[in-house]
Design a protein around this motif. Structure first.
Motif, PDB file in Angstrom:
ATOM      1  N   GLU A   5       0.859  -1.263   0.068  1.00 44.71           N
ATOM      2  CA  GLU A   5       0.018   0.001  -0.156  1.00 44.71           C
ATOM      3  C   GLU A   5       0.836   1.322  -0.038  1.00 44.71           C
ATOM      4  N   ALA A   6       2.121   1.108   0.561  1.00 48.13           N
ATOM      5  CA  ALA A   6       2.895   2.421   0.722  1.00 48.13           C
ATOM      6  C   ALA A   6       3.457   2.487  -0.457  1.00 48.13           C
ATOM      7  N   ILE A   7       3.948   1.631  -1.293  1.00 47.00           N
ATOM      8  CA  ILE A   7       4.541   1.907  -2.607  1.00 47.00           C
ATOM      9  C   ILE A   7       3.728   2.419  -3.573  1.00 47.00           C
ATOM     10  N   HIS A   8       2.342   1.884  -3.402  1.00 49.93           N
ATOM     11  CA  HIS A   8       1.330   2.278  -4.373  1.00 49.93           C
ATOM     12  C   HIS A   8       0.885   3.838  -4.060  1.00 49.93           C
ATOM     13  N   ARG A   9       0.772   4.113  -2.892  1.00 48.60           N
ATOM     14  CA  ARG A   9       0.539   5.688  -2.501  1.00 48.60           C
ATOM     15  C   ARG A   9       1.699   6.359  -2.970  1.00 48.60           C
ATOM     16  N   PHE A  12       2.980   0.619 -10.237  1.00 53.30           N
ATOM     17  CA  PHE A  12       2.429   0.586  -8.938  1.00 53.30           C
ATOM     18  C   PHE A  12       1.261   1.551  -8.862  1.00 53.30           C
ATOM     19  N   ARG A  13       0.827   2.063  -9.649  1.00 52.19           N
ATOM     20  CA  ARG A  13      -0.414   2.989  -9.492  1.00 52.19           C
ATOM     21  C   ARG A  13      -1.802   1.782  -9.383  1.00 52.19           C
ATOM     22  N   SER A  14      -1.359   0.767  -9.716  1.00 54.26           N
ATOM     23  CA  SER A  14      -2.426  -0.436  -9.555  1.00 54.26           C
ATOM     24  C   SER A  14      -2.182  -0.821  -8.225  1.00 54.26           C
ATOM     25  N   GLN A  15      -3.190  -1.161  -7.234  1.00 55.07           N
ATOM     26  CA  GLN A  15      -3.276  -1.571  -6.070  1.00 55.07           C
ATOM     27  C   GLN A  15      -2.969  -3.200  -6.185  1.00 55.07           C
ATOM     28  N   THR A  16      -3.721  -3.814  -7.269  1.00 53.88           N
ATOM     29  CA  THR A  16      -3.447  -5.251  -7.540  1.00 53.88           C
ATOM     30  C   THR A  16      -2.290  -5.625  -7.774  1.00 53.88           C
ATOM     31  N   LEU A  17      -1.310  -4.784  -8.628  1.00 52.50           N
ATOM     32  CA  LEU A  17      -0.003  -5.241  -9.325  1.00 52.50           C
ATOM     33  C   LEU A  17       0.822  -4.775  -8.143  1.00 52.50           C
ATOM     34  N   SER A  18       0.722  -3.702  -7.404  1.00 49.24           N
ATOM     35  CA  SER A  18       1.479  -3.689  -5.984  1.00 49.24           C
ATOM     36  C   SER A  18       1.434  -4.617  -4.922  1.00 49.24           C
ATOM     37  N   ARG A  19       0.163  -5.221  -4.843  1.00 49.77           N
ATOM     38  CA  ARG A  19       0.144  -6.334  -3.876  1.00 49.77           C
ATOM     39  C   ARG A  19       0.798  -7.761  -4.608  1.00 49.77           C
ATOM     40  N   LEU A  20       0.767  -7.899  -5.790  1.00 48.26           N
ATOM     41  CA  LEU A  20       1.386  -9.109  -6.164  1.00 48.26           C
ATOM     42  C   LEU A  20       2.940  -8.964  -6.291  1.00 48.26           C
ATOM     43  N   LEU A  21       3.277  -7.598  -6.872  1.00 48.46           N
ATOM     44  CA  LEU A  21       4.906  -7.457  -6.861  1.00 48.46           C
ATOM     45  C   LEU A  21       5.637  -7.037  -5.551  1.00 48.46           C
TER      46      LEU A  21
END
Length: 129
Positions: A73-77, A96-105
């Protein structure tokens, strides 16, 4: 008068990957000021993060105002806050604008960080509660 919330990024500055990532981002070009803290130093906010149960070995922490964002969530924000200047920042934003990709990566990034620290002989961040 700037009414923007205070932004603080807390990460392991002994990790070369974390440091390179944060330097590559144009975080200094935000509309708001951002303070950067070393997760390994004794600081009131680092103690608060640990008290909240956020593991700084499992991800950096971004505090915006009174809200805490950890890991994916931090990298996304952070991706949403940075400027679109440069190839790295555009790529970072695209991913990383995508929460889904952020959580996966993010777990892969964390694994890489932990392996590099292990090879370097660095200890994990101590003092978690």
């Amino acid at each position: 008068m700037n009414e923007s919330p205070q932004i603080i990024l807390v990460y392991d500055q002994e990790c070369p990957v974390c440091t390179a990532y944060c330097k590559a981002l144009a975080i200094r070009q935000l509309d708001q000021d951002m303070q950067i803290l070393n997760a390994r130093e004794d600081h009131t906010l680092v103690r608060e993060i640990k008290r909240l149960g956020l593991d700084l070995d499992e991800g950096f922490v971004l505090r915006i105002g009174t809200s805490y964002y950890h890991g994916a969530e931090a990298i996304h924000r952070l991706a949403l806050l940075t400027t679109p200047n440069g190839v790295f920042n555009r790529l970072n934003y695209f991913i990383f604008r995508s929460q889904t990709l952020s959580r996966l990566l993010y777990p892969l990034l964390r694994l890489g960080r932990n392996l590099i620290l292990l090879v370097m002989g660095r200890k994990r961040i101590i003092g978690r509660h």
